[in-house]
Write an enzyme that holds these catalytic residues in place. Structure first.
Site, mmCIF file in Angstrom:
data_model
loop_
_atom_site.group_PDB
_atom_site.id
_atom_site.type_symbol
_atom_site.label_atom_id
_atom_site.label_comp_id
_atom_site.label_asym_id
_atom_site.label_seq_id
_atom_site.Cartn_x
_atom_site.Cartn_y
_atom_site.Cartn_z
ATOM 1 N N ASP A 121 0.853 -1.190 0.000
ATOM 2 C CA ASP A 121 0.000 0.000 0.000
ATOM 3 C C ASP A 121 0.892 1.245 0.000
ATOM 4 O OD1 ASP A 121 -2.170 1.891 0.522
ATOM 5 O OD2 ASP A 121 -3.359 0.150 1.048
ATOM 6 N N HIS B 242 2.028 2.043 -3.259
ATOM 7 C CA HIS B 242 1.113 3.014 -3.860
ATOM 8 C C HIS B 242 1.647 4.438 -3.840
ATOM 9 C CE1 HIS B 242 -2.581 0.146 -3.220
ATOM 10 N NE2 HIS B 242 -1.608 -0.394 -3.930
#
Ligand SMILES: *[C@@H]1O[C@H](CO)[C@@H](O)[C@H](O)[C@H]1NC(C)=O
Ligand SMILES: *[C@@H]1O[C@H](CO)[C@@H](O)[C@H](O)[C@H]1NC(C)=O
Ligand SMILES: *[C@@H]1O[C@H](CO)[C@@H](O)[C@H](O)[C@H]1NC(C)=O
Ligand SMILES: *[C@@H]1O[C@H](CO)[C@@H](O)[C@H](O)[C@H]1NC(C)=O
Ligand SMILES: *[C@@H]1O[C@H](CO)[C@@H](O)[C@H](O)[C@H]1NC(C)=O
Ligand SMILES: *[C@@H]1O[C@H](CO)[C@@H](O)[C@H](O)[C@H]1NC(C)=O
Length: 395
Positions: free
Chosen positions: A219, A242
């Site tokens: 993430d 991310h």
């Protein structure tokens, strides 16, 4: 004469360190014995020592611990020398015994904490990833309570360096209600497809310095939540993951206030996004004085993006009259390759414009040879200086 007095100073400095070795409190370090009681006793003595440089020593062995909170306030600054490994319960089944769904290791209400060493914290997250909602939305208990691996809560003047943290069930390091935190020379590593495994998540905290670290997770590399000012992130290598995210801010109409965030000397390598600001349409408040300087992208999606229409689930976010005000954002000396066509994407709120956005020497190319990248603006105002590729669409 000079030599003699230097030696004396050295001896005095050494003599000041007072070690509290977890082995002396009954820890086994054999991978399986629950050593948390021994750790808590060692911590208690470290935390209660009034003089010297009280140091909780964790030697080069592998310690299995149950979810554990090391609480302050302590009588003086405290040191944790982590040389071995800390092993979390393995997945939700083993975790069930412990009646704690929040965190593996926590430091709470501690002021003046120094954690150093070459040790490893292993969150044993795989079993949690396997029941995540991202991959198993139909599972009844999907994603319920996947814990954070290392949590700092209401603590100030925290310094941590060299530690490696791997395979977190969820966020690897969480800073919640902390003031003055220095994280340096860290390695944070989980599979690129592990769900919700932010590298470092910061919430309600100020004066944070993250330096010289590698963060490859599933993430956000670093994610910055509500109520934050003064964060510097430098020499950080992100990917997979991310990217660096300010937000998501403004869920359910929250008033956000985020300011003075500087990210410099960053590499985004194979990340889903790069420098990202994302807010819900329902949000209010402001995001201001943000800087991204000297950034390299290798095959990053959405290298530069402001998304003020962020929504957790499809059709769950109808338009509103609200909006988080974004202003004074500098993007400077950023170059590299993008896997998405829109490399510069300022998708601002229809209600509250983004203002004072500055682009200075930006050069983004497509990862695909022969393809071109473009820019897209929605209610975005500012200026472009120097060379900007793709061409700026700011008004
Ligand atoms: C914690 O340390 C204090 C002072 O060193 C001591 O009096 C107390 O018994 C300790 N408590 C535990 C639970 O070990
Ligand atoms: C961040 O950098 C700025 C200078 O750019 C400095 O004024 C500030 O004190 C730094 N803050 C932290 C937490 O390192
Ligand atoms: C940050 O890390 C770099 C190594 O990349 C180092 O040269 C620099 O001294 C560090 N900054 C501080 C303030 O410690
Ligand atoms: C928001 O942050 C600014 C500083 O950037 C401060 O002056 C203001 O009081 C803050 N507002 C709230 C509601 O926290
Ligand atoms: C980027 O990531 C790839 C795949 O993990 C790796 O092979 C490569 O060395 C990385 N590049 C840099 C500059 O870190
Ligand atoms: C901007 O956001 C809207 C609403 O989510 C979306 O439909 C549109 O595709 C976005 N534009 C770009 C260029 O990403």
């Amino acid at each position: 004469m000079v030599l003699v007095s230097m030696t004396l100073i050295w001896i005095t400095a050494k003599a000041q360190v007072k070690y509290f070795n977890v082995m002396d409190y009954g820890a086994k370090g054999d991978f399986v014995t629950d050593d948390s009681v021994a750790f808590l006793k060692a911590w208690n003595d470290t935390c209660n020592a009034e003089t010297g440089e009280p140091t909780m020593l964790i030697p080069r062995k592998q310690f299995f611990l149950r979810p554990t909170t090391f609480s302050g306030p302590c009588k003086s600054h405290v040191y944790v020398r982590l040389l071995g490994g800390l092993l979390a319960p393995d997945g939700p089944k083993e975790w069930k015994e412990f009646n704690d769904v929040v965190k593996f290791i926590e430091f709470e209400s501690v002021t003046g904490l120094h954690i150093t060493g070459v040790g490893l914290i292993n969150g044993h997250g795989k079993g949690w990833w396997d029941i995540s909602c991202r991959y198993h939305p139909k599972l009844l208990d999907c994603g319920k309570g996947a814990p954070t691996t290392l949590r700092f809560h209401k603590s100030n003047d925290i310094h941590m360096s060299q530690i490696k943290i791997v395979n977190s069930p969820q966020t690897h390091i969480l800073l919640l209600g902390c003031n003055g935190v220095e994280l340096q020379d860290l390695s944070i590593i989980s599979s690129g497809v592990s769900p919700n495994t932010d590298g470092i998540h910061i919430q309600q905290s100020n004066h944070i310095f993250i330096n010289n670290s590698f963060i490859g997770v599933g993430d956000d590399c670093v994610s910055i939540g509500d109520g934050i000012t003064d964060i510097n992130i430098t020499y950080v290598n992100c990917g997979p993951g991310h990217g660096i995210s300010i937000g998501s801010l403004g869920l359910d109409g929250t008033v956000s206030n985020v300011s003075n965030i500087h990210a410099r000397h960053i590499l985004f390598n194979g990340t889903q996004n790069g420098a990202r600001i994302k807010t819900y349409q329902t949000g209010r408040g402001q995001v201001q004085n943000i800087e991204f300087t000297d950034v390299t992208f290798i095959d990053a999606g959405n290298p530069i993006i402001i998304d003020q229409h962020y929504c957790g689930a499809p059709n769950a976010c109808p338009p509103t009259k609200a909006g988080v005000k974004i202003s004074n954002v500098l993007y400077s000396e950023m170059h590299g390759t993008s896997t998405s066509d829109v490399a510069l994407n300022f998708n601002c709120s229809e209600n509250v414009a983004c203002t004072d956005i500055k682009l200075n020497n930006i050069d983004l190319k497509s990862s695909t040879r022969g393809e071109r990248v473009s820019s897209s603006c929605n209610n975005a105002f500012g200026e472009a200086i120097g060379t900007v590729n793709p061409k700026s669409c700011l008004r």
